[in-house]
Design a protein around this motif. Structure first.
Motif, PDB file in Angstrom:
ATOM      1  N   LEU A 178       0.873  -1.053  -0.145  1.00 24.32           N
ATOM      2  CA  LEU A 178       0.514  -0.096   0.518  1.00 24.32           C
ATOM      3  C   LEU A 178       0.361   0.689   0.380  1.00 24.32           C
ATOM      4  O   LEU A 178       0.592   2.717  -0.675  1.00 24.32           O
ATOM      5  N   TYR A 219      -1.688   9.351  -6.705  1.00 25.27           N
ATOM      6  CA  TYR A 219      -1.924  10.168  -7.480  1.00 25.27           C
ATOM      7  C   TYR A 219      -3.062  11.796  -7.786  1.00 25.27           C
ATOM      8  O   TYR A 219      -2.714  12.778  -8.474  1.00 25.27           O
ATOM      9  N   THR A 256      -1.634  14.483  -5.310  1.00 23.55           N
ATOM     10  CA  THR A 256      -0.005  15.306  -6.181  1.00 23.55           C
ATOM     11  C   THR A 256      -1.058  16.170  -6.732  1.00 23.55           C
ATOM     12  O   THR A 256      -0.439  16.978  -7.226  1.00 23.55           O
ATOM     13  N   LEU A 257      -1.486  15.434  -7.608  1.00 24.72           N
ATOM     14  CA  LEU A 257      -2.026  15.972  -9.195  1.00 24.72           C
ATOM     15  C   LEU A 257      -2.378  17.314  -8.767  1.00 24.72           C
ATOM     16  O   LEU A 257      -2.363  18.503  -9.474  1.00 24.72           O
ATOM     17  N   SER A 306       3.653   5.409  -5.802  1.00 29.71           N
ATOM     18  CA  SER A 306       3.696   5.559  -7.119  1.00 29.71           C
ATOM     19  C   SER A 306       2.536   6.433  -7.767  1.00 29.71           C
ATOM     20  O   SER A 306       2.473   7.092  -9.108  1.00 29.71           O
ATOM     21  N   GLY A 307       1.536   6.590  -6.533  1.00 21.32           N
ATOM     22  CA  GLY A 307       0.581   6.838  -7.385  1.00 21.32           C
ATOM     23  C   GLY A 307       1.337   8.709  -7.410  1.00 21.32           C
ATOM     24  O   GLY A 307       0.810   9.609  -8.321  1.00 21.32           O
ATOM     25  N   ARG A 308       1.837   9.288  -6.867  1.00 22.72           N
ATOM     26  CA  ARG A 308       2.592  10.425  -6.178  1.00 22.72           C
ATOM     27  C   ARG A 308       3.791  10.190  -7.712  1.00 22.72           C
ATOM     28  O   ARG A 308       3.879  11.760  -8.222  1.00 22.72           O
ATOM     29  N   SER A 312       2.326   1.816  -3.449  1.00 21.08           N
ATOM     30  CA  SER A 312       1.452   1.969  -4.863  1.00 21.08           C
ATOM     31  C   SER A 312       1.184   3.465  -4.585  1.00 21.08           C
ATOM     32  O   SER A 312       0.937   4.255  -5.097  1.00 21.08           O
ATOM     33  N   LYS A 313       0.966   4.184  -3.011  1.00 21.27           N
ATOM     34  CA  LYS A 313       0.597   5.602  -2.677  1.00 21.27           C
ATOM     35  C   LYS A 313       1.924   6.040  -3.216  1.00 21.27           C
ATOM     36  O   LYS A 313       1.776   7.299  -4.303  1.00 21.27           O
ATOM     37  N   ILE A 350       3.265  13.081 -14.716  1.00 20.87           N
ATOM     38  CA  ILE A 350       1.964  13.991 -15.911  1.00 20.87           C
ATOM     39  C   ILE A 350       2.314  15.261 -16.167  1.00 20.87           C
ATOM     40  O   ILE A 350       2.443  16.491 -17.180  1.00 20.87           O
ATOM     41  N   ILE A 351       2.114  15.564 -14.630  1.00 16.11           N
ATOM     42  CA  ILE A 351       2.825  17.077 -14.495  1.00 16.11           C
ATOM     43  C   ILE A 351       4.068  17.250 -15.318  1.00 16.11           C
ATOM     44  O   ILE A 351       4.807  18.901 -15.766  1.00 16.11           O
ATOM     45  N   PHE A 411      -0.659  23.770 -15.769  1.00 12.96           N
ATOM     46  CA  PHE A 411      -0.391  23.598 -14.668  1.00 12.96           C
ATOM     47  C   PHE A 411       0.609  24.469 -14.182  1.00 12.96           C
ATOM     48  O   PHE A 411       1.017  25.185 -13.070  1.00 12.96           O
ATOM     49  N   ALA A 465       3.040   9.755 -10.225  1.00 17.62           N
ATOM     50  CA  ALA A 465       2.422   9.123 -11.577  1.00 17.62           C
ATOM     51  C   ALA A 465       1.809  10.014 -12.100  1.00 17.62           C
ATOM     52  O   ALA A 465       1.938  11.116 -12.937  1.00 17.62           O
ATOM     53  N   ALA A 466       1.513  11.148 -10.485  1.00 20.98           N
ATOM     54  CA  ALA A 466       0.970  12.815 -11.371  1.00 20.98           C
ATOM     55  C   ALA A 466       1.946  13.506 -11.740  1.00 20.98           C
ATOM     56  O   ALA A 466       2.301  14.643 -12.389  1.00 20.98           O
ATOM     57  N   LYS A 467       3.456  13.476 -10.460  1.00 18.05           N
ATOM     58  CA  LYS A 467       4.823  13.946 -11.209  1.00 18.05           C
ATOM     59  C   LYS A 467       5.305  13.700 -12.616  1.00 18.05           C
ATOM     60  O   LYS A 467       5.656  15.097 -13.537  1.00 18.05           O
ATOM     61  N   CYS A 509      -5.157   2.989  -2.911  1.00 17.45           N
ATOM     62  CA  CYS A 509      -4.388   3.830  -2.264  1.00 17.45           C
ATOM     63  C   CYS A 509      -3.351   4.361  -4.008  1.00 17.45           C
ATOM     64  O   CYS A 509      -2.950   5.683  -3.834  1.00 17.45           O
ATOM     65  N   PHE A 510      -2.896   4.194  -4.785  1.00 20.17           N
ATOM     66  CA  PHE A 510      -2.259   4.673  -5.573  1.00 20.17           C
ATOM     67  C   PHE A 510      -3.303   5.895  -6.230  1.00 20.17           C
ATOM     68  O   PHE A 510      -2.344   6.624  -6.536  1.00 20.17           O
TER      69      PHE A 510
END
Lengths: 582, 130
Positions: A27, B101, B104-105, A33-35, A30-31, A41-42, A49, A37-39, B96-97
């Motif tokens: 978990l 995401y 942050t976005l 990696s979500g961050r 994964s959190k 894209i930014i 942005f 992924a957002a970075k 959670c992913f």
């Protein structure tokens, strides 16, 4: 601190809370990696942005300009690219400048060499801060990671770590430099030592001495750390280290903390000499008034405890005394391993008081920052095993109630230790609650744990309520074996597990269930033990069901058991059987 | 009239939020979006509304089929707290992913710290059948 809550990084929700250590790691990753992924894209679409309408200004969320402003082939542009850590672009620009004939100044070339050696020609390595001429911060590392993704892929499969390629850009630039000063040599040596080309580093060092340049302390640190790769035998290694140290004295370069840590790191791999020399190294540090960092202590512990054929030593108590007094700051990349190694040493020595002192030292000041998430789990796991071995059962149970899930998640070994501790303290009525915890943690399909728990439950007879609770657990375990849950295949029965379950059912008087289990014996091609048969007969006698007894005897005969005869005679004696049944 | 669910045959599940028409706000309902833009002498109400619309569409898209009810947005002194009610249609790791995401976005988009507080419900909570 709430002991029943998970780490604060997880959402406080029963579906999203991690159950065991693997889940926690999944978990949190994964959190993260979500961050990422957002970075990504930014970075890809910065044009969406860039509306800056925040008040107050939040600097970390503002768009970062990573593209170089200056165009054109001149030196300022090169310097700017170096500042932005764009390795490939700066090398290309440098080549262009040389072809155009413009001379590049020495400082700029030196800073280019610094950049290349830090990244090992396109490899971006994540490292802690090192004191160089310009402060290379970590934020720049991420930027260059994305700018130079193609280069490492050209090399093909390599072993772990980054490698120093032959005739790579740094060497090439070094060779074509018209004049080189001490800084260039030092940077090259440090880069080579860092990326594994230790022999070349040593050659370059001899070259440097021939040219009579001044060497700085960081180069010496890098060379000392690279000594284990240069020589194979311990005495030679120590001789080489002493050579370097003598050179340092000759050139009047004062050693710093990292020098001593590098010396100790090399001593780790020197075997027996290490132990005698380590103490003298410590004394030198005190004489020079350099405060030892956690990495120093970690190397010491390793030298004295983890090497093979060690004798007893009391150095850990002295180390702990020093550690307890101070709150440490991060000074060396190896600091992070201190607490893990120290706890391992405590476990090997089986000393619980040392472990308590270590815990206190960790809670003091900033020291808790040295344990990251993955190490935290193993640290507390080892502590718990030590507790189970050495302490009284109520202390163990108190810690067990408090620690998971906030501090760590028990590993299977911890559960086995806990069961054994319960056994040693004759506290077996707590076993059903441990079984509940096992189900929560997701361990209910592990064969070894199931064996352990079943054998403990069925070994002796217990008062009535405990037996009922045990039988319920046995039923749960039976269900685990029988039902197949979506993708998971049903767990195969083992002979002892079947036997234990049958015994537990018989003791409570659940004849049907017990018979069901005994039938399973034939299906699973296993042989029940005599004890199982006896228990079942007892149960049948209690519930006055002679049919069951007959069925059991028939089964025994069909399986060809040696005790069939005995069972038959016993059945005849204890039951009133009709003629047909005889 | 507005925002009322018409009475049907009795097989339509309706949540508490949808079941009450708008004149019950502040009596039986709360607000879905809390900010100070509508107070006397405060500026920026329109911008907050536009942000709200974007955020609701964003959450509707990022958590496909998982939103059990409308998103509640709270603004506390430059921070944006989004309270989601999710259905457990995706694995916990995937949720959670998505949470990381989205946080942050949105932080980088609106230049203010965004926090998501997520709660999972086994199914949509039905208040009435209409």
């Amino acid at each position: 601190q709430d002991p029943t809550a998970a780490h604060y990084m997880f959402q406080d929700d029963p579906y999203l809370m991690p159950r065991n250590s693997a889940n926690a790691r999944l978990l949190s990753l994964s959190k993260e990696s979500g961050r990422n992924a957002a970075k990504y894209i930014i970075k890809q679409f910065p044009q969406y942005f860039d509306k800056i309408l925040a008040e107050p200004n939040v600097p970390c969320l503002m768009p970062v300009t990573l593209t170089p402003q200056l165009e054109g082939v001149n030196e300022e542009a090169l310097r700017e690219r170096i500042n932005l850590r764009m390795v490939k672009a700066s090398v290309d620009l440098f080549d262009q400048l040389l072809q155009a004939g413009t001379p590049v100044s020495l400082e700029t070339t030196n800073s280019l060499l610094d950049l290349l050696c830090f990244y090992g020609d396109g490899e971006s390595v994540q490292e802690e801060q090192r004191e160089e001429k310009e402060d290379l911060e970590e934020s720049g590392v991420n930027a260059s990671e994305q700018k130079t993704p193609k280069r490492p892929l050209q090399r093909g499969p390599r072993s772990s770590g980054s490698r120093w390629r032959e005739n790579n850009d740094a060497e090439r630039i070094f060779k074509i430099m018209p004049e080189r000063n001490a800084h260039s040599y030092c940077t090259m040596i440090r880069g080579m030592a860092k990326h594994g080309a230790s022999a070349k580093a040593y050659d370059m060092y001899t070259e440097l001495l021939n040219e009579r340049h001044k060497v700085d302390v960081h180069t010496f640190n890098a060379l000392i750390a690279a000594v284990p790769f240069l020589k194979d035998k311990s005495p030679e290694r120590w001789e080489l280290v002493k050579v370097f140290l003598n050179h340092m004295v000759q050139q009047e370069v004062p050693p710093n903390l990292l020098t001593f840590n590098a010396v100790l790191k090399t001593l780790r791999r020197c075997g027996g000499i290490g132990r005698s020399m380590a103490i003298s190294v410590l004394k030198e540090m005190e004489a020079l008034k350099i405060e030892p960092s956690l990495a120093t202590y970690e190397h010491l512990l390793f030298i004295f405890y983890r090497a093979v054929d060690l004798g007893p030593s009391s150095i850990i108590s002295e180390v702990l005394e020093d550690v307890e007094k101070r709150s440490f700051t991060a000074q060396d990349p190896d600091d992070a391993n201190f607490f893990a190694t120290a706890m391992q040493v405590c476990c090997d020595l089986k000393d619980i008081k040392l472990a308590y002192r270590l815990n206190k030292a960790m809670e003091k000041g900033d020291n808790w920052k040295f344990l990251d998430m993955s190490q935290l789990n193993s640290y507390w796991s080892k502590f718990f095993s030590l507790l189970c071995m050495m302490e009284q059962i109520d202390v163990v149970l108190k810690w067990y109630r408090e620690m998971p899930p906030s501090l760590f998640y028990p590993s299977p070994k911890n559960i086995v230790d806990l069961l054994q501790a319960l056994d040693a303290a004759n506290h077996l009525e707590a076993i059903p609650s441990v079984w509940e915890d096992m189900k929560l943690l997701g361990f209910n399909r592990r064969q070894d744990l199931l064996e352990e728990i079943l054998s403990l439950m069925s070994r002796d007879t217990h008062p009535e309520e405990t037996q009922l609770a045990f039988a319920k657990c046995a039923e749960d375990i039976k269900n685990v074996h029988e039902q197949s849950w979506r993708e998971q295949a049903p767990l195969a029965w083992t002979g002892s597990a079947l036997g234990h379950v049958a015994v537990l059912f018989s003791r409570v008087g659940r004849t049907q269930d017990a018979w069901y289990v005994i039938e399973r014996f034939q299906q699973a091609n296993r042989i029940p033990t005599d004890r199982v048969m006896d228990e079942f007969l007892n149960c049948a006698k209690q519930t006055n069901s002679p049919d069951e007894a007959i069925k059991l005897v028939k089964l025994a005969v069909s399986l060809g058991l040696s005790s069939a005869h005995r069972l038959k005679s016993r059945a005849e004696k204890e039951f009133e059987l009709s003629e047909s049944q005889r | 009239r507005a925002a009322r669910v018409r009475v049907g045959k009795g097989d339509k599940p309706v949540t508490y939020e949808k079941a009450h028409p708008p004149h019950y706000i502040a009596h039986r309902k709360g607000w879905l979006s809390l900010h100070t833009g509508n107070l006397d002498g405060e500026l920026g109400a329109a911008e907050r509304t536009v942000e709200d619309v974007f955020l609701r569409k964003f959450f509707h898209g990022t958590f496909p089929g998982c939103l059990a009810d409308e998103v509640v947005l709270k603004r506390r002194a430059n921070a944006l707290v989004g309270c989601l009610l999710l259905l457990p249609h995706l694995a916990p790791a995937k949720l959670c992913f998505l949470v990381g995401y989205a946080e942050t976005l949105l932080s980088h988009l609106y230049k203010c710290p965004v926090r998501l507080e997520v709660q999972t419900v086994p199914a949509k909570v039905v208040y009435k059948w209409l």
